[in-house]
Design a protein around this motif. Sequence first.
Motif, mmCIF file in Angstrom:
data_model
loop_
_atom_site.group_PDB
_atom_site.id
_atom_site.type_symbol
_atom_site.label_atom_id
_atom_site.label_comp_id
_atom_site.label_asym_id
_atom_site.label_seq_id
_atom_site.Cartn_x
_atom_site.Cartn_y
_atom_site.Cartn_z
ATOM 1 N N VAL A 144 6.624 11.856 -8.580
ATOM 2 C CA VAL A 144 5.499 12.137 -7.691
ATOM 3 C C VAL A 144 6.026 12.816 -6.445
ATOM 4 N N GLY A 145 5.207 13.704 -5.885
ATOM 5 C CA GLY A 145 5.558 14.375 -4.645
ATOM 6 C C GLY A 145 4.375 14.356 -3.701
ATOM 7 N N GLY A 146 4.618 14.018 -2.439
ATOM 8 C CA GLY A 146 3.557 14.020 -1.449
ATOM 9 C C GLY A 146 2.462 13.009 -1.731
ATOM 10 N N ILE A 147 2.791 11.892 -2.387
ATOM 11 C CA ILE A 147 1.797 10.856 -2.664
ATOM 12 C C ILE A 147 1.536 10.063 -1.386
ATOM 13 N N GLN A 148 0.289 9.616 -1.208
ATOM 14 C CA GLN A 148 -0.090 8.919 0.017
ATOM 15 C C GLN A 148 -0.708 7.556 -0.287
ATOM 16 N N ASN A 149 -0.502 6.620 0.654
ATOM 17 C CA ASN A 149 -1.186 5.326 0.644
ATOM 18 C C ASN A 149 -0.896 4.478 -0.587
ATOM 19 N N VAL A 150 0.273 4.651 -1.183
ATOM 20 C CA VAL A 150 0.660 3.877 -2.357
ATOM 21 C C VAL A 150 1.902 3.065 -2.011
ATOM 22 N N LYS A 151 1.849 1.753 -2.210
ATOM 23 C CA LYS A 151 2.926 0.864 -1.783
ATOM 24 C C LYS A 151 4.241 1.171 -2.499
ATOM 25 N N HIS A 152 4.161 1.447 -3.802
ATOM 26 C CA HIS A 152 5.390 1.641 -4.572
ATOM 27 C C HIS A 152 5.332 2.953 -5.353
ATOM 28 N N ALA A 153 5.755 4.017 -4.709
ATOM 29 C CA ALA A 153 5.711 5.337 -5.336
ATOM 30 C C ALA A 153 6.566 5.398 -6.592
ATOM 31 N N VAL A 154 7.697 4.679 -6.605
ATOM 32 C CA VAL A 154 8.573 4.745 -7.768
ATOM 33 C C VAL A 154 7.916 4.138 -8.999
ATOM 34 N N SER A 155 7.055 3.153 -8.801
ATOM 35 C CA SER A 155 6.372 2.550 -9.939
ATOM 36 C C SER A 155 5.367 3.519 -10.544
ATOM 37 N N VAL A 156 4.751 4.332 -9.700
ATOM 38 C CA VAL A 156 3.866 5.379 -10.201
ATOM 39 C C VAL A 156 4.677 6.396 -10.996
ATOM 40 N N ALA A 157 5.839 6.755 -10.472
ATOM 41 C CA ALA A 157 6.703 7.701 -11.180
ATOM 42 C C ALA A 157 7.121 7.152 -12.543
ATOM 43 N N LEU A 185 -6.438 5.286 -9.995
ATOM 44 C CA LEU A 185 -7.082 5.048 -11.281
ATOM 45 C C LEU A 185 -6.314 4.069 -12.161
ATOM 46 N N HIS A 186 -5.016 3.910 -11.898
ATOM 47 C CA HIS A 186 -4.196 3.045 -12.742
ATOM 48 C C HIS A 186 -3.802 1.745 -12.067
ATOM 49 N N GLY A 187 -4.476 1.408 -10.986
ATOM 50 C CA GLY A 187 -4.355 0.070 -10.411
ATOM 51 C C GLY A 187 -3.124 -0.214 -9.585
ATOM 52 N N PHE A 188 -2.451 0.809 -9.091
ATOM 53 C CA PHE A 188 -1.292 0.569 -8.236
ATOM 54 C C PHE A 188 -1.745 0.136 -6.840
ATOM 55 N N GLU A 189 -0.914 -0.658 -6.184
ATOM 56 C CA GLU A 189 -1.278 -1.208 -4.880
ATOM 57 C C GLU A 189 -1.435 -0.094 -3.843
ATOM 58 N N ILE A 190 -2.590 -0.087 -3.192
ATOM 59 C CA ILE A 190 -2.910 0.907 -2.184
ATOM 60 C C ILE A 190 -2.882 0.268 -0.806
ATOM 61 N N THR A 191 -2.248 0.920 0.144
ATOM 62 C CA THR A 191 -2.185 0.382 1.504
ATOM 63 C C THR A 191 -1.901 1.518 2.477
ATOM 64 N N ASN A 192 -2.183 1.289 3.739
ATOM 65 C CA ASN A 192 -1.816 2.247 4.776
ATOM 66 C C ASN A 192 -0.313 2.149 5.003
ATOM 67 N N MET A 193 0.423 3.187 4.681
ATOM 68 C CA MET A 193 1.881 3.150 4.749
ATOM 69 C C MET A 193 2.429 3.412 6.149
#
Length: 317
Positions: free
Chosen positions: A78-91, A114-122
């Motif tokens: 992922v590149g330039g992803i926002q508001n996601v607690k764990h970007a590596v898990s999305v990757a 859409l896939h239920g990853f934790e969203i938060t203000n980073m």
Amino acid sequence: MTWATIATWRMSYEGVQTASKMLQEGKSSGDAVEKLINQVEAYPYYKSVGYGGLPNEEGIVEMDAAFMDGDTLAQGAVGGIQNVKHAVSVARSLSQQHYNSFRVGAGATKYALLHGFEITNMLTERAKARWQKQLQEQQSRNLSAYNGHDTVGAITLDNNNSMAVATSTSGLFMKKAGRIGDSPLSGSGFYVDSEIGGAAATGLGEDIMKGCLSYEIVQKMGAGQSPQQACDQAVYSFVHKLKKRYGKAGEFSLIALNNKGEWGVATNVEFTFSIASEQQKPQILIAHPAQQQTTKIEPVTQDWLDAYEKRIKAPLE
């Protein structure tokens, strides 16, 4: 059978401890490297990765991350992803898809939603205050905006001789919106092949990606070089080439691990990293470039560790 892990910077040490326990218990290299990176991403005092990471010039935290499976060569990023607690898990999730496995910007963020990853203000209050201070200093003292770009990169080897690599970063502090560095780019920021080994990079992405050094180090190991030999030859020859042909070279450091559990490091700056293996308890080491294109490596001192803790948690003036 053997297991091992290596990761960039002092900030990875607690994650390396966690990964080492998982690998000892027979967990997979993929699970271990993801959990290692997750631990760094969640810690607010690490200002170059995840929650609390420093934002771009507009005050927005944009994160880059990647995951690669050394058995299948599957990759996700992922590149330039926002508001996601764990970007590596999305990757890692994206690595399971044959198509659309590298997503950027709004597309990456939408996938996470859409896939239920934790969203938060980073953007933490501390990171926001540092950003505001930087803006003021740029205006009043004409300082360079770009003064932070450390990536957490990690490689793991499990007892089944499977390997994985992952990276995560909030990127260059005060970067332009949409800027992406080397961390999610295969061959530059990372690469792993379980039949050989893996490598990962940290530093100034714009210069790292000029050399595809992670891939080159893996290929050198595949040709019979030790991880240390491969790192030394790839990194220092490229530093020389870049200075000669481009006129300068930014800061960068690379780590490597082969499928025997042997590791190596090369750097053109002072660089800390963390290791653990069946033969070595989790440890923080420090590397410096040495004479004749070699690397000097030694344990960090307690004074260094104390100063580090004080520095990262110091109140902002």
